[in-house]
Design a protein around this motif. Structure first.
Motif, PDB file in Angstrom:
ATOM      1  N   ALA A  43       7.996  -0.339  -4.604  1.00  0.00           N
ATOM      2  CA  ALA A  43       8.896   0.025  -5.695  1.00  0.00           C
ATOM      3  C   ALA A  43       9.286   1.490  -5.566  1.00  0.00           C
ATOM      4  O   ALA A  43       8.492   2.312  -5.129  1.00  0.00           O
ATOM      5  CB  ALA A  43       8.209  -0.222  -7.036  1.00  0.00           C
ATOM      6  N   ASN A  44      10.552   1.764  -5.879  1.00  0.00           N
ATOM      7  CA  ASN A  44      10.937   3.174  -5.849  1.00  0.00           C
ATOM      8  C   ASN A  44      11.555   3.606  -7.169  1.00  0.00           C
ATOM      9  O   ASN A  44      12.422   4.454  -7.217  1.00  0.00           O
ATOM     10  CB  ASN A  44      11.874   3.471  -4.669  1.00  0.00           C
ATOM     11  CG  ASN A  44      13.196   2.737  -4.840  1.00  0.00           C
ATOM     12  OD1 ASN A  44      13.375   2.000  -5.822  1.00  0.00           O
ATOM     13  ND2 ASN A  44      14.100   2.949  -3.920  1.00  0.00           N
ATOM     14  N   GLY A  45      11.091   2.963  -8.240  1.00  0.00           N
ATOM     15  CA  GLY A  45      11.561   3.388  -9.558  1.00  0.00           C
ATOM     16  C   GLY A  45      12.669   2.511 -10.096  1.00  0.00           C
ATOM     17  O   GLY A  45      12.551   1.916 -11.150  1.00  0.00           O
ATOM     18  N   ARG A  87       0.803  -1.226   0.000  1.00  0.00           N
ATOM     19  CA  ARG A  87       0.000   0.000   0.000  1.00  0.00           C
ATOM     20  C   ARG A  87       0.829   1.266   0.000  1.00  0.00           C
ATOM     21  O   ARG A  87       0.302   2.341  -0.239  1.00  0.00           O
ATOM     22  CB  ARG A  87      -0.970  -0.036   1.196  1.00  0.00           C
ATOM     23  CG  ARG A  87      -2.110  -1.015   0.907  1.00  0.00           C
ATOM     24  CD  ARG A  87      -2.868  -1.455   2.106  1.00  0.00           C
ATOM     25  NE  ARG A  87      -3.835  -2.474   1.700  1.00  0.00           N
ATOM     26  CZ  ARG A  87      -3.540  -3.765   1.583  1.00  0.00           C
ATOM     27  NH1 ARG A  87      -2.329  -4.204   1.895  1.00  0.00           N
ATOM     28  NH2 ARG A  87      -4.473  -4.611   1.175  1.00  0.00           N
ATOM     29  N   GLU A  88       2.111   1.134   0.289  1.00  0.00           N
ATOM     30  CA  GLU A  88       2.929   2.354   0.404  1.00  0.00           C
ATOM     31  C   GLU A  88       3.051   3.071  -0.936  1.00  0.00           C
ATOM     32  O   GLU A  88       3.088   4.277  -1.004  1.00  0.00           O
ATOM     33  CB  GLU A  88       4.326   2.004   0.921  1.00  0.00           C
ATOM     34  CG  GLU A  88       5.090   3.240   1.390  1.00  0.00           C
ATOM     35  CD  GLU A  88       6.352   2.871   2.139  1.00  0.00           C
ATOM     36  OE1 GLU A  88       7.425   3.313   1.733  1.00  0.00           O
ATOM     37  OE2 GLU A  88       6.248   2.091   3.137  1.00  0.00           O
ATOM     38  N   ASN A  89       3.103   2.318  -1.998  1.00  0.00           N
ATOM     39  CA  ASN A  89       3.298   2.946  -3.295  1.00  0.00           C
ATOM     40  C   ASN A  89       2.266   2.449  -4.301  1.00  0.00           C
ATOM     41  O   ASN A  89       2.589   2.051  -5.427  1.00  0.00           O
ATOM     42  CB  ASN A  89       4.725   2.665  -3.792  1.00  0.00           C
ATOM     43  CG  ASN A  89       5.167   3.678  -4.822  1.00  0.00           C
ATOM     44  OD1 ASN A  89       4.465   4.662  -5.073  1.00  0.00           O
ATOM     45  ND2 ASN A  89       6.302   3.438  -5.439  1.00  0.00           N
ATOM     46  N   GLY A  90       1.033   2.429  -3.860  1.00  0.00           N
ATOM     47  CA  GLY A  90      -0.075   2.114  -4.765  1.00  0.00           C
ATOM     48  C   GLY A  90       0.021   0.756  -5.419  1.00  0.00           C
ATOM     49  O   GLY A  90      -0.219   0.623  -6.621  1.00  0.00           O
ATOM     50  N   PHE A  91       0.375  -0.257  -4.624  1.00  0.00           N
ATOM     51  CA  PHE A  91       0.443  -1.637  -5.126  1.00  0.00           C
ATOM     52  C   PHE A  91       1.483  -1.849  -6.212  1.00  0.00           C
ATOM     53  O   PHE A  91       1.476  -2.837  -6.923  1.00  0.00           O
ATOM     54  CB  PHE A  91      -0.952  -2.132  -5.577  1.00  0.00           C
ATOM     55  CG  PHE A  91      -1.839  -2.453  -4.399  1.00  0.00           C
ATOM     56  CD1 PHE A  91      -2.538  -1.426  -3.750  1.00  0.00           C
ATOM     57  CD2 PHE A  91      -1.941  -3.756  -3.910  1.00  0.00           C
ATOM     58  CE1 PHE A  91      -3.311  -1.718  -2.648  1.00  0.00           C
ATOM     59  CE2 PHE A  91      -2.726  -4.033  -2.812  1.00  0.00           C
ATOM     60  CZ  PHE A  91      -3.419  -3.022  -2.156  1.00  0.00           C
ATOM     61  N   GLU A  92       2.433  -0.895  -6.310  1.00  0.00           N
ATOM     62  CA  GLU A  92       3.597  -1.169  -7.164  1.00  0.00           C
ATOM     63  C   GLU A  92       4.700  -1.644  -6.231  1.00  0.00           C
ATOM     64  O   GLU A  92       5.094  -0.915  -5.316  1.00  0.00           O
ATOM     65  CB  GLU A  92       4.042   0.075  -7.933  1.00  0.00           C
ATOM     66  CG  GLU A  92       5.011  -0.290  -9.029  1.00  0.00           C
ATOM     67  CD  GLU A  92       5.614   0.936  -9.722  1.00  0.00           C
ATOM     68  OE1 GLU A  92       6.366   0.743 -10.688  1.00  0.00           O
ATOM     69  OE2 GLU A  92       5.369   2.072  -9.292  1.00  0.00           O
TER      70      GLU A  92
END
Lengths: 311, 641
Positions: B207-209, B182-187
């Motif tokens: 994920a952070n890119g 949930r931290e990065n919209g399910f990515e």
């Protein structure tokens, strides 16, 4: 079907070593098979031992030699006459720095006197102190040049001096002594030959023990040495074997205890001779090409045993 | 209570409070100060010499300390007890063996071999990728209608998009799932191990890119030294290699002494602590720092050690390895979490230990064979691994025979007066001038010499034999009068390579007749093992197409000299390859090829072990080989007098 005798053939041959000079020269070794196995040339030369320190030889020999024992030349002559031995070994025991510490010059003079007195090949034994023997046997080799004596023996600590002087510079024969171990025997032979001593100038003193005193090690060592030389044609183990059983045989309790100490055992002299014959005959069966004993009776017995076995 | 201060080579100081009458060696061990003690404190080896700079200890006379040394305050730490506040200098000699950590590259031989073998294995059908993967994936947001659990959602993605049948995940990963999703919209970024059609999830993070780089470690656990390579699992590139002495050395130089020590109260735990915390974790820290990465990014360790090292690492009682009939507790060790063993990488990270074949043929050999690789070749080859134990593997694609012999640590510089591991400054090549008997040498990294490593010892003894300083038995010529040859008070000969007096040096580096004797026994053990193995198969030595020589002897090995000493069989030098640390290379290959680990297991199952200690002729062969080159000169036709 007629009986057909088969003989085991070997690839290797034991080298021949000639000892002594002129009429006195004899050769030892040369067989192509194990001792007494068919007629391929095995024979044993029998040597008689004398010493320059007769006080060590107790009562048994005074009766045999009398005053001759006090003079090594007379001692040697008497020993050869009484025993009919093929060669004589003189023990220069007095040279021992931990004993009488007799000088090299005196000992060399003794060796020369013995050599002059007898008409058989001579084997010169040092005092078993490696450092002293190096000097002593080197000087003996020089003085007796041309007499083709055996220097008895070079060990790992002095093989260079004794090998270079005896085997190379003054044309004598060198005995290579090792302590009942095929590998040690082999290593010393390799070291001597790498030094430049020719294989035919080397005899092996592979060690012994009195019969009943760990002799099985001697038996297996001799067997393995001969099987390696004959069977595997291992030329670093094809030198003739020369064995002195006199010290071992006369050094065990059966020979040392006097009749006063062990009356139930009977004559001390007979016991010593018995030990010596038992040990010597076992070494001959094991492949000794030259066997050295102390008592003339032992020498005669071994000679007749060998003659009897050869038929 | 007494205060003890250890000065280590002037580099660092360690202080500790010792109990009254505490043994000095025990105190040093407690303080983590390395003092070489191969005999494990029996006052027989004389290696644990230290200097008491201030204060005094209660000690007893020993033949290892000369009067002169005693006057200087030298004592054996194992037979000294602390009765005073003291300052102790741990001299170079004691600390050089278990050296500071060394960062090195793989040697050229090692690099060439892994590249060559990796290509060959891929050509043979192995997958050019590790089984460690990571993906950045976008999952659908859950709704009231699409209400499957997070774990089901991940599983569905792996099934539908990546083609896996199932996924598995541990409690730790479960705990991360809800927030990471949930931290990065399910990515999310998922790190997982490919296990045929099942994905084992090791890590889930938002994920952070950028996709994080994943790392693995190839680890060689030797009795004498431990080394580790950090591997970029995406590119298969080796980033750095670090090595150090096995910290267990302080409890004994060889496996037997360590097994004996393991039976003392707390011994097994001390040994486990020494290998895990004082060796492996230190190496990992060094790798992580050097590469500027996080240890959480390391997900896999592929390790190889001998059977005893495996037992000690696992904390399994090794005592039955040394008692007839020499039975290991475990040969094939299941893959486990590093955390279970206390090894510090990602908490979910795995460790794979190469399987053993027998008590004295361990994972270092099965990994080594994988890296050689004689198991895919038609012709006959042999792998000779020269370590504290010498191991031999012979065969081809149809069969593999193996045996082991106890060579002692001489090849790695252990139990040699001035021996050292192959570290910078180690003398690795020696030539002696025929005319004036002067030595010329090269050191690793061209530094001033610190000691002699295995390849240097081989060259040195070979040259001493060639120039007549020693004879075939390794005894020095007593008639030589030369400034570089001296005899100690017990008459033991020494040849001086480098000294304060003759070379203006910082220390004395020499070899003694006792060292030469240890070496001759080591080489005799190896040669007779090779010979006995081939004889038992009734194969002549010249059936061999190749002989691969492995081990931590040095960066290079002069094969001709090794043959001249009678250490390796007399076949043309072109057939020989010195490949360095084969066990490490096997670990690297197993790490970077998907099927690698299974293949090592398969190899280990196909290896037939021959026990030399009960072989009827081995002892005779060994004694015959304890001579330079051999007492059967016919085995070495090319070696002249």
């Amino acid at each position: 079907m007629p009986y057909k005798k088969t003989e085991q053939k070997f690839n290797g041959k034991i080298g021949v070593c000639e000892i002594g000079a002129g009429d006195a020269a004899i050769s030892i070794g040369g067989e192509k098979t194990l001792p007494f196995l068919g007629g391929e040339g095995f024979k044993t030369a029998v040597g008689i031992a004398i010493t320059d320190s007769p006080e060590d030889w107790e009562g048994c020999f005074a009766a045999v030699y009398g005053d001759d024992m006090k003079d090594p030349a007379a001692f040697a002559k008497a020993a050869v006459e009484k025993s009919g031995a093929d060669f004589v070994l003189v023990k220069l025991a007095s040279a021992d720095p931990n004993g009488a510490d007799n000088s090299v010059e005196n000992c060399v003079a003794t060796a020369a006197a013995v050599e002059a007195a007898v008409n058989v090949p001579v084997v010169i034994e040092g005092c078993k102190n490696a450092e002293k023997d190096a000097k002593l046997l080197e000087a003996v080799a020089k003085t007796l040049e041309g007499k083709n004596v055996v220097l008895f023996s070079a060990v790992e600590d002095n093989y260079k001096t004794i090998g270079a002087a005896g085997g190379m510079a003054y044309g004598q024969k060198v005995s290579a002594e090792s302590a009942v171990d095929i590998n040690l025997a082999k290593q010393l032979n390799i070291l001597l030959t790498q030094l430049g001593v020719k294989p035919q100038d080397i005899v092996m003193d592979v060690g012994s023990a009195a019969a009943g005193y760990g002799f099985e090690y001697v038996a297996s060592t001799m067997d393995r040495i001969r099987l390696a030389g004959l069977g595997q044609n291992d030329d670093s183990l094809q030198m003739p074997i020369m064995t002195d059983v006199s010290n071992d045989s006369w050094g065990v309790k059966e020979a040392v205890f006097t009749e006063a100490e062990a009356p139930e055992w009977g004559s001390q002299e007979n016991r010593g001779i018995g030990m010596e014959i038992a040990t010597a005959s076992a070494c001959v069966i094991g492949g000794s090409n030259a066997i050295i004993v102390r008592h003339p009776e032992s020498a005669k017995t071994i000679k007749s045993m060998v003659a009897g076995l050869l038929g | 209570m007494k205060k003890v201060r250890f000065n280590i080579k002037g580099k660092r100081t360690v202080e500790l409070v010792a109990t009254d009458d505490e043994n000095l060696l025990d105190a040093a061990r407690r303080a983590g100060v390395m003092i070489d003690s191969p005999c494990n404190g029996n006052a027989t080896c004389g290696k644990c010499k230290v200097k008491i700079v201030s204060g005094h200890v209660k000690t007893t006379e020993t033949r290892h300390i000369s009067e002169e040394e005693m006057a200087q305050g030298m004592v054996l730490s194992c037979n000294s007890t602390i009765v005073d506040d003291i300052e102790v200098e741990v001299p170079d000699l004691a600390s050089s063996f278990v050296n500071e950590m060394q960062i090195t590259d793989l040697s050229k031989n090692e690099n060439d071999n892994i590249k060559h073998v990796r290509k060959k294995l891929i050509k043979n059908g192995m997958t050019n990728a590790s089984r460690l993967w990571s993906e950045i994936i976008q999952l659908n947001h859950p709704t009231v209608e699409d209400n499957m659990a997070d774990e089901d959602r991940l599983k569905q993605y792996f099934k539908l998009k990546l083609g896996y049948n199932d996924i598995t995940l541990s409690l730790n990963v479960m705990k991360k799932l809800p927030d990471a999703f949930r931290e990065n919209g399910f990515e999310i970024e998922v790190v997982y191990l490919k296990r045929r059609d099942v994905a084992e999830i090791l890590d889930v993070k938002p994920a952070n890119g950028n996709k994080a780089v994943l790392y693995g470690i190839a680890l060689d656990i030797g009795t004498t030294s431990v080394s580790a390579c950090l591997v970029n699992m995406d590119t298969n590139e080796i980033i750095t290699k670090v090595s150090m002495g096995n910290a267990q050395v302080k409890y004994g130089a060889d496996v037997i002494n360590r097994i004996v020590y393991s039976q003392k109260p707390g011994g097994l735990e001390n040994l486990r602590h020494a290998i895990v915390d004082e060796s492996i974790n230190k190496l990992i820290e060094k790798l992580v720092k050097g590469a500027g990465i996080h240890k959480e990014d390391i997900y896999e360790v592929c390790a190889a050690g001998n059977t005893t090292m495996n037992h000690l690492l696992l904390g399994v009682n090794p005592d039955y390895l040394r008692k007839e009939p020499f039975i290991p507790a475990i040969n094939v060790i299941p893959e486990m979490k590093c955390a279970e063993l206390g090894i510090n990488i990602n908490p979910e990270g795995k460790i794979y230990l190469a399987p053993s074949v027998a008590s004295y043929v361990g994972g270092d050999i099965t990994a080594g064979v994988f890296a050689v690789p004689i198991w895919i070749q038609e012709g006959f080859s042999m792998l000779v691994d020269l370590g504290t134990n010498g191991e031999i593997v012979f065969g081809n694609k149809d069969f593999l025979m193996t045996c082991a012999c106890s060579a002692g640590p001489a090849f790695e510089g252990g139990e040699i007066s001035c021996g050292t591991r192959a570290v910078p400054g180690a003398i690795e090549e020696v030539i002696i001038n025929d005319e004036d008997l002067r030595p010329f040498y090269n050191t690793i990294g061209h530094l001033s010499p610190v000691g002699i490593c295995g390849s240097g010892i081989i060259d040195l003894i070979c040259e001493m034999k060639r120039t007549g300083i020693i004879n075939g038995k390794g005894r020095m010529d007593r008639t030589l009068n030369h400034p570089r040859i001296r005899f100690d008070e017990y008459g033991i000969g020494q040849y001086i390579l480098y000294s304060k007096e003759l070379d203006n040096g910082t220390k004395d580096i020499f070899i003694t007749e006792i060292d030469i004797d240890s070496f001759i026994k080591a080489k005799g053990a190896v040669f007779s093992a090779i010979y006995t193995l081939m004889e038992s198969l009734e194969m002549p030595i010249d059936v061999l197409d190749n002989i691969y020589v492995a081990g931590g002897i040095g960066t290079n090995l002069d094969i001709e000299n090794a043959i001249a000493l009678g250490m390796l069989p007399d076949i043309p030098v072109e057939k020989y390859y010195y490949i360095g640390n084969s066990s490490m290379q096997g670990c690297y290959l197993a790490l970077t090829l998907t099927e690698g680990k299974d293949k090592i297991r398969e190899i280990s199952k196909n290896m037939t072990y021959m026990e030399l200690s009960v072989h009827p002729t081995y002892m005779d062969e060994f004694i015959s080989a304890c001579f330079i080159p051999h007492t059967n000169l016919k085995l070495f036709p090319s070696v002249g007098n």
